[in-house]
Design a protein around this motif. Structure first.
Motif, mmCIF file in Angstrom:
data_model
loop_
_atom_site.group_PDB
_atom_site.id
_atom_site.type_symbol
_atom_site.label_atom_id
_atom_site.label_comp_id
_atom_site.label_asym_id
_atom_site.label_seq_id
_atom_site.Cartn_x
_atom_site.Cartn_y
_atom_site.Cartn_z
ATOM 1 N N GLU A 67 -15.256 6.301 1.389
ATOM 2 C CA GLU A 67 -14.172 5.533 2.012
ATOM 3 C C GLU A 67 -13.500 4.742 0.892
ATOM 4 O O GLU A 67 -13.810 3.577 0.660
ATOM 5 C CB GLU A 67 -14.734 4.604 3.087
ATOM 6 C CG GLU A 67 -13.682 4.031 4.022
ATOM 7 C CD GLU A 67 -13.128 5.056 5.001
ATOM 8 O OE1 GLU A 67 -11.901 5.125 5.135
ATOM 9 O OE2 GLU A 67 -13.917 5.785 5.618
ATOM 10 N N VAL A 69 -10.465 3.097 -1.627
ATOM 11 C CA VAL A 69 -9.234 2.314 -1.559
ATOM 12 C C VAL A 69 -8.478 2.502 -2.870
ATOM 13 O O VAL A 69 -9.081 2.619 -3.939
ATOM 14 C CB VAL A 69 -9.562 0.816 -1.350
ATOM 15 C CG1 VAL A 69 -8.341 -0.060 -1.569
ATOM 16 C CG2 VAL A 69 -10.115 0.587 0.045
ATOM 17 N N LYS A 181 -7.139 7.277 2.084
ATOM 18 C CA LYS A 181 -6.721 6.930 3.443
ATOM 19 C C LYS A 181 -6.548 5.427 3.640
ATOM 20 O O LYS A 181 -6.119 4.985 4.705
ATOM 21 C CB LYS A 181 -7.727 7.457 4.473
ATOM 22 C CG LYS A 181 -7.952 8.967 4.416
ATOM 23 C CD LYS A 181 -6.661 9.747 4.639
ATOM 24 C CE LYS A 181 -6.896 11.247 4.642
ATOM 25 N NZ LYS A 181 -5.618 11.995 4.726
ATOM 26 N N ARG A 182 -6.922 4.649 2.633
ATOM 27 C CA ARG A 182 -6.781 3.193 2.707
ATOM 28 C C ARG A 182 -6.173 2.706 1.392
ATOM 29 O O ARG A 182 -6.627 3.117 0.321
ATOM 30 C CB ARG A 182 -8.137 2.507 2.928
ATOM 31 C CG ARG A 182 -8.801 2.881 4.260
ATOM 32 C CD ARG A 182 -10.177 2.251 4.397
ATOM 33 N NE ARG A 182 -10.817 2.658 5.641
ATOM 34 C CZ ARG A 182 -10.693 2.007 6.795
ATOM 35 N NH1 ARG A 182 -9.972 0.899 6.853
ATOM 36 N NH2 ARG A 182 -11.289 2.446 7.887
ATOM 37 N N VAL A 205 -3.137 8.418 7.017
ATOM 38 C CA VAL A 205 -3.839 7.238 6.501
ATOM 39 C C VAL A 205 -4.518 6.481 7.641
ATOM 40 O O VAL A 205 -4.073 6.525 8.791
ATOM 41 C CB VAL A 205 -2.881 6.283 5.750
ATOM 42 C CG1 VAL A 205 -2.293 6.965 4.540
ATOM 43 C CG2 VAL A 205 -1.804 5.734 6.658
ATOM 44 N N ASN A 206 -5.599 5.788 7.299
ATOM 45 C CA ASN A 206 -6.305 4.954 8.271
ATOM 46 C C ASN A 206 -5.743 3.543 8.319
ATOM 47 O O ASN A 206 -5.470 2.997 9.379
ATOM 48 C CB ASN A 206 -7.804 4.890 7.946
ATOM 49 C CG ASN A 206 -8.485 6.225 8.117
ATOM 50 O OD1 ASN A 206 -8.082 7.028 8.955
ATOM 51 N ND2 ASN A 206 -9.504 6.483 7.319
ATOM 52 N N HIS A 207 -5.598 2.936 7.140
ATOM 53 C CA HIS A 207 -5.110 1.558 7.052
ATOM 54 C C HIS A 207 -4.435 1.361 5.701
ATOM 55 O O HIS A 207 -5.071 1.526 4.660
ATOM 56 C CB HIS A 207 -6.272 0.564 7.216
ATOM 57 C CG HIS A 207 -5.824 -0.842 7.501
ATOM 58 N ND1 HIS A 207 -6.710 -1.881 7.680
ATOM 59 C CD2 HIS A 207 -4.582 -1.387 7.641
ATOM 60 C CE1 HIS A 207 -6.047 -2.991 7.920
ATOM 61 N NE2 HIS A 207 -4.748 -2.725 7.898
ATOM 62 N N ALA A 208 -3.159 1.017 5.738
ATOM 63 C CA ALA A 208 -2.415 0.848 4.476
ATOM 64 C C ALA A 208 -1.367 -0.239 4.634
ATOM 65 O O ALA A 208 -0.873 -0.501 5.741
ATOM 66 C CB ALA A 208 -1.753 2.158 4.051
ATOM 67 N N LYS A 232 -1.715 1.427 10.671
ATOM 68 C CA LYS A 232 -3.055 1.770 11.154
ATOM 69 C C LYS A 232 -2.922 3.027 11.981
ATOM 70 O O LYS A 232 -2.405 2.982 13.100
ATOM 71 C CB LYS A 232 -3.643 0.627 11.992
ATOM 72 C CG LYS A 232 -4.058 -0.595 11.184
ATOM 73 C CD LYS A 232 -4.771 -1.612 12.066
ATOM 74 C CE LYS A 232 -5.287 -2.784 11.247
ATOM 75 N NZ LYS A 232 -5.997 -3.780 12.099
ATOM 76 N N VAL A 294 -7.551 -3.935 3.696
ATOM 77 C CA VAL A 294 -7.385 -2.559 4.187
ATOM 78 C C VAL A 294 -8.684 -1.758 4.073
ATOM 79 O O VAL A 294 -8.874 -0.764 4.776
ATOM 80 C CB VAL A 294 -6.239 -1.806 3.460
ATOM 81 C CG1 VAL A 294 -4.907 -2.493 3.702
ATOM 82 C CG2 VAL A 294 -6.515 -1.651 1.968
ATOM 83 N N SER A 295 -9.584 -2.198 3.195
ATOM 84 C CA SER A 295 -10.871 -1.507 3.064
ATOM 85 C C SER A 295 -11.781 -1.760 4.257
ATOM 86 O O SER A 295 -12.739 -1.023 4.491
ATOM 87 C CB SER A 295 -11.602 -1.972 1.800
ATOM 88 O OG SER A 295 -12.209 -3.249 1.994
#
Length: 328
Positions: A67, A69, A181-182, A205-208, A232, A294-295
């Motif tokens: 995961e 960043v 993705k972050r 992306v998951n969270h940016a 998100k 974001v992580s």
């Protein structure tokens, strides 16, 4: 397609793909003209996606289950700050987050991330296997873009000769071989924020956070408000960050300007060791906090600042820097 650009008309995604598929067959003068025309009318989401689709198929694809960043900017803001995102990336990793920092040499400034990485004496992984080993063993890997993006590497000289930001600046943060993705992505123009956000959504992306400040930085600024588009999944929201909201005193941009790679490396070492306080430290803390947020390591940027301060206070960032220098 070139006739359309001469008329300042936008290309479709397919046309942009085809344009860059033929790009290396053009003379350097023609290549420069195309990049200048795209820049003059402002690149669209479709044009960025077309170029990304073409160059992405010739980039390394590192399969992994980390995961990770990234915190990276397009460059091209012309402000001349020290390498803020590089310093912040080390702080983020020292807080217990896997960081895959993607970057390259300067095309439009005195010191790109690769330039300062070399000046710091940091060892860089040269293969996908080494990248994964670095992440497993020290939480941090610096991904030098030309090693993993061969199709873009050949245009480095042209970009330096042009001296102004082009679509390649926009593509850089989007072409990480880790397919992060972050992350936090800074852009050098306000109009690019929505376009880059739209591209990121297509990449899953998951969270940016996509950021650009009122004073022109492709970073979170301590001199003015910073505009943010937070993503998100497929949801987005927009807001502004004010340094005052985090107890950070505003300071002029001149207080966070840097110099050449060696000068910036010294600044980074002094920040991580606690020898520098004030605006340079504050801007690294703010940007590191965004990466920690974001992580998922922190629940907010405010919490992230506390985590980043703690990592510095305990000497974690300096210890990590020494590990990164030591190679594996």
């Amino acid at each position: 397609m070139i006739k359309k650009l001469l008329n300042l008309e936008n290309l479709t995604q397919t046309e942009a793909y085809e344009l860059f598929a033929e790009f290396d067959q053009y003379t350097q003068e023609k290549q420069a003209s195309i990049l200048a025309l795209l820049r003059a009318k402002n690149e669209t989401t479709e044009e960025i996606l077309g170029a990304l689709q073409y160059f992405g198929q010739y980039s390394t694809n590192i399969m992994h289950d980390f995961e990770v960043v990234d915190i990276v900017g397009t460059g091209g803001d012309g402000v001349g700050t020290f390498n803020i995102s590089t310093a912040a990336s080390i702080v983020i990793a020292s807080g217990g987050v896997f960081v895959a920092k993607h970057g390259g040499r300067s095309a439009t400034s005195k010191s790109g991330s690769q330039d300062v990485i070399e000046a710091l004496g940091i060892q860089i992984p040269k293969t996908a296997e080494e990248v994964l080993q670095y992440l497993r063993e020290i939480n941090y890997a610096y991904l030098w873009a030309p090693l993993f993006n061969e199709a873009i590497k050949k245009y480095g000289s042209l970009r330096q000769k042009l001296g102004f930001p082009t679509i390649f600046n926009i593509l850089g943060p989007l072409l990480s071989p880790m397919h992060t993705k972050r992350g936090v992505i800074g852009v050098y123009r306000r109009d690019l924020m929505q376009k880059v956000a739209e591209v990121l959504i297509t990449q899953g992306v998951n969270h940016a956070l996509v950021v650009h400040s009122d004073d022109g930085l492709d970073e979170i600024s301590i001199s003015s408000n910073t505009h943010v588009i937070e993503i998100k999944g497929i949801s987005t929201k927009e807001y502004d960050l004010n340094p005052d909201d985090f107890g950070v005193s505003k300071a002029p941009l001149s207080d966070v300007r840097g110099g050449n790679a060696l000068e910036n490396a010294t600044i980074i070492c002094d920040i991580l060791s606690g020898a520098i306080n004030g605006p340079k430290l504050d801007i690294v803390l703010l940007n590191a906090a965004a990466g920690l947020y974001v992580s998922g390591k922190s629940t907010s940027i405010a919490d992230g600042i506390l985590l980043a301060k703690d990592a510095l206070k305990q000497g974690k960032a300096t210890r990590l820097l020494n590990k990164i220098k030591g190679s594996i």
